[in-house]
Design an enzyme around this catalytic site. Structure first.
Site, PDB file in Angstrom:
ATOM      1  CG  ASP A  43      38.706 -45.668 -13.406  1.00 27.32           C
ATOM      2  OD1 ASP A  43      37.909 -45.493 -14.378  1.00 27.32           O
ATOM      3  OD2 ASP A  43      39.302 -44.738 -12.848  1.00 27.32           O
ATOM      4  CB  CYS A  96      40.863 -44.173 -15.945  1.00 31.22           C
ATOM      5  SG  CYS A  96      42.161 -42.976 -16.296  1.00 31.22           S
ATOM      6  N   GLY A  97      38.882 -42.130 -16.341  1.00 26.45           N
ATOM      7  CA  GLY A  97      38.155 -40.885 -16.619  1.00 26.45           C
ATOM      8  C   GLY A  97      38.848 -40.078 -17.710  1.00 26.45           C
ATOM      9  CB  THR A  98      41.807 -38.121 -17.775  1.00 28.49           C
ATOM     10  OG1 THR A  98      42.656 -38.837 -16.862  1.00 28.49           O
ATOM     11  CG2 THR A  98      40.948 -37.120 -17.013  1.00 28.49           C
ATOM     12  N   GLY A  99      42.184 -41.194 -18.882  1.00 28.65           N
ATOM     13  CA  GLY A  99      43.226 -42.039 -19.487  1.00 28.65           C
ATOM     14  C   GLY A  99      44.592 -41.794 -18.868  1.00 28.65           C
ATOM     15  CB  VAL A 100      45.976 -38.888 -17.050  1.00 30.16           C
ATOM     16  CG1 VAL A 100      47.283 -38.528 -16.362  1.00 30.16           C
ATOM     17  CG2 VAL A 100      45.735 -37.963 -18.235  1.00 30.16           C
ATOM     18  N   GLY A 101      45.716 -41.392 -15.333  1.00 30.21           N
ATOM     19  CA  GLY A 101      46.182 -42.159 -14.167  1.00 30.21           C
ATOM     20  C   GLY A 101      46.493 -43.605 -14.519  1.00 30.21           C
ATOM     21  CG  HIS A 156      57.075 -41.096 -35.176  1.00 33.29           C
ATOM     22  ND1 HIS A 156      57.175 -39.730 -35.314  1.00 33.29           N
ATOM     23  CD2 HIS A 156      56.929 -41.577 -36.443  1.00 33.29           C
ATOM     24  CE1 HIS A 156      57.100 -39.405 -36.595  1.00 33.29           C
ATOM     25  NE2 HIS A 156      56.925 -40.506 -37.300  1.00 33.29           N
ATOM     26  CG  ASN A 157      56.085 -42.238 -29.703  1.00 33.49           C
ATOM     27  OD1 ASN A 157      55.033 -41.697 -30.066  1.00 33.49           O
ATOM     28  ND2 ASN A 157      57.216 -41.583 -29.620  1.00 33.49           N
ATOM     29  CG  HIS A 159      60.761 -43.400 -35.545  1.00 36.04           C
ATOM     30  ND1 HIS A 159      60.722 -42.062 -35.219  1.00 36.04           N
ATOM     31  CD2 HIS A 159      60.287 -43.502 -36.808  1.00 36.04           C
ATOM     32  CE1 HIS A 159      60.214 -41.387 -36.241  1.00 36.04           C
ATOM     33  NE2 HIS A 159      59.953 -42.224 -37.223  1.00 36.04           N
ATOM     34  NE  ARG A 172      65.021 -39.578 -32.761  1.00 34.68           N
ATOM     35  CZ  ARG A 172      64.737 -39.058 -33.943  1.00 34.68           C
ATOM     36  NH1 ARG A 172      63.589 -39.327 -34.534  1.00 34.68           N
ATOM     37  NH2 ARG A 172      65.599 -38.266 -34.533  1.00 34.68           N
TER      38      ARG A 172
HETATM   39  C1  RB5 Z   1      38.321 -41.377 -11.106  1.00 38.73           C
HETATM   40  O1  RB5 Z   1      37.429 -40.472 -10.571  1.00 38.73           O
HETATM   41  C2  RB5 Z   1      39.355 -40.662 -11.957  1.00 38.73           C
HETATM   42  O2  RB5 Z   1      40.248 -39.977 -11.137  1.00 38.73           O
HETATM   43  C3  RB5 Z   1      40.084 -41.649 -12.830  1.00 38.73           C
HETATM   44  O3  RB5 Z   1      39.162 -42.320 -13.632  1.00 38.73           O
HETATM   45  C4  RB5 Z   1      41.103 -41.092 -13.797  1.00 38.73           C
HETATM   46  O4  RB5 Z   1      40.585 -40.058 -14.548  1.00 38.73           O
HETATM   47  C5  RB5 Z   1      42.418 -40.778 -13.225  1.00 38.73           C
HETATM   48  O5  RB5 Z   1      43.373 -40.416 -13.936  1.00 38.73           O
END
Ligand code: RB5
Length: 145
Positions: free
Chosen positions: A8, A65-70, A98-99, A133, A136
C-alpha cells in the site's frame, strides 16, 4: 522464480527496493502494489497477491504495508494462502520450515530495507521440512473447508 509483490501507500519505497533486489537475483517480479504514496486500501492488494499465489500465477508472494498485518490478513482470507508477518529472519525461516508459508509480509514502518532484504532472502533460501509438519499444515487447510 515468479514472485508477486503487493504494497500500500505506506510501503512504496521499500517495495521498489525489494523488487529491484529480487530482480537483481534473476527473479521475475509481478508488481501489483501501489506505486505512489496516494492513499489506497490494502485489503484488495493483499487479496490480489493471495489469489495470484493460490492460482499458481505466481510461485510466492511478498506483501508490505505499514506493519505487514492488514495486508497479510487480507491474503490469508484466500484459500491456500499461508501469509506470515515476519520482522526478523528467524521467524521467516521457521515460517517456511514448519508452516510452509507461501507469502511473506512485513511492515515498512517496522523494518529497515536491509532487514527486509535479509528476511526475504532467508525465507527464499529455506526449504519446507514436510514430515511431521505436513499434518499440521493439512489441519490449517482443513479450517478453510
Ligand atoms: C496505513 O496507514 C496502514 O494502516 C497500513 O499500511 C497497514 O499498516 C495496516 O495494517
Amino acid at each position: 522464480m515468479k514472485i508477486a509483490i503487493g504494497n500500500d501507500h505506506a510501503a512504496v519505497e521499500l517495495k521498489f527496493i525489494i523488487k529491484e533486489h529480487l530482480e537483481a537475483k534473476g527473479h521475475e517480479v509481478l508488481n501489483v502494489g501501489a506505486n505512489t504514496t496516494e492513499s489506497v486500501d490494502y485489503p484488495a492488494i493483499g487479496e490480489n497477491v493471495g489469489r495470484m499465489v493460490a492460482s499458481g500465477e505466481a510461485e510466492i508472494g511478498v506483501l508490505i504495508c505499514g506493519t505487514g498485518v492488514g495486508i497479510s490478513i487480507a491474503a490469508n482470507k484466500v484459500k491456500g494462502v499461508r501469509a506470515c508477518v515476519c520482522s526478523e529472519p528467524y521467524t521467516a525461516k521457521l515460517s517456511k520450515m514448519h508452516n510452509n508459508s507461501n507469502i511473506i509480509a512485513f511492515g515498512a514502518r517496522v523494518v529497515g530495507s536491509e532487514m527486509a532484504k535479509m528476511i526475504v532472502d532467508t525465507w527464499m533460501e529455506t526449504e519446507y521440512e514436510g514430515g511431521r509438519h505436513q499434518r499440521r499444515v493439512d489441519l490449517l487447510d482443513a479450517i478453510e473447508g
